[in-house]
Motif scaffolding. Sequence first.
Motif, short mmCIF file in Angstrom:
data_model
loop_
_atom_site.label_atom_id
_atom_site.label_comp_id
_atom_site.label_asym_id
_atom_site.label_seq_id
_atom_site.Cartn_x
_atom_site.Cartn_y
_atom_site.Cartn_z
N PHE A 82 -0.82 0.29 5.57
CA PHE A 82 -0.24 -0.45 6.68
C PHE A 82 -1.26 -0.62 7.81
N SER A 105 9.72 -3.01 3.93
CA SER A 105 8.96 -2.19 3.01
C SER A 105 9.78 -1.94 1.75
N SER A 164 8.63 -4.37 -4.05
CA SER A 164 7.78 -4.95 -3.00
C SER A 164 7.57 -6.44 -3.19
N TYR A 228 0.25 -3.56 1.72
CA TYR A 228 1.00 -4.34 2.73
C TYR A 228 0.27 -5.64 3.03
#
Length: 398
Positions: A82, A105, A164, A228
């Motif tokens: 992140f 998330s 995800s 991410y």
Amino acid sequence: MRRVLVTGMGIISAIGENLSENHASLRQGKTGISNATHFESRYAALLPFGECECSNERLIALLNLQDSRGYTRTDLLASKAFAEAIEDAKLSQEQISSFDTALISATTVGGMCLTDQLYEDANLKTSGSEYLEAYSCAAHTIKLLENYKIRGFSDTINTACSSSANAILMGARLIRSGRAKRVIVGGVDSLAKYTVNGFNSLKILSSKACKPFDENRDGLNLGEAAAYLVLEAEDVVGEKKVYAEVAGYGNANDAHHPSAMSDEATGAIRSMREAVESSGISFDRIDYINAHGTGTPNNDEVELFGMSRLFYKIPPFNSTKSYTGHTLGAAGAVEAIFSILSIVHDEIFASLHVETPMSTHSARPVAALVSDKKLNYALSNSFGFGGNCTSLVFGRIK
């Protein structure tokens, strides 16, 4: 409708602790699947895993955490990826804390990576450990919200191996619909006895490095990772660096079996079709497919069958799980980043360990690095337990 652009990426996996290290390993055909050194389990000496090289102590040092009390490995991996993503996107604290910025998330095991500690706490064999608040699926998300003072919409998704990918899908929809200006999306999973024992009971863990789309494939390798992406609406990006566009997405469920896909590839076909159609392009404009490609007999056969029903000629494809192992809730974001790297650098990475191509299909995964092919659109597949299938289309910025 607003275009959704990727302006930042961060990743830690078995093939690198940041974006550049992951890219270098992919180009070199360097797998991260080997014996585990940090994961404590009787299977650590018996099975190969895609384990991140970073110890928890190194992760704490890299994150400069003054107080790591209550942080599980899941929390640490998520925090590392992140931090890289928001730095890469050059987000200011004001932008991160804006109500126009969302965080979505994903994970499957979450804080249950501490399986033994969870057992002790749940059965009152302790007076209460420092991890009591760490076991929930959303624990790592809450830490990110608190540490970065994120005040916008937040959510944590668990749809197994498509988790995800669905975070990316949901983030793109929030931006397209005008509900957010930017969304930080991704996921994390760390190795855990809970998942290793569960997958082992299904008899789908290979005793060797997995070989997706090989005739003699015999199972998958579990891995751990966090990844991410920062998604932003085109009208707020300005002169910022942009990697790619989230051009399309599709989600479907074949409702066939708790842990296997239907032979007819019902969910896979529908998710791929919706992703391509929502991007506004024809199927022949997909230049590359990052396949779900787990290395199990069922998945690879069904996925290839599904692709053969949609494409007159299946585009070049690979399975990057041959590098990282199957990272479960993180897999969709990991492979989204790998797909975007392919577009940005005009590369298709080799699908490793294939010795004997599958006899049921003529299509073959890419066997060696392709470094001179211009890619305009890439399709990334993530298929989860329960038949939850998600496909994403990423496009080159023009």
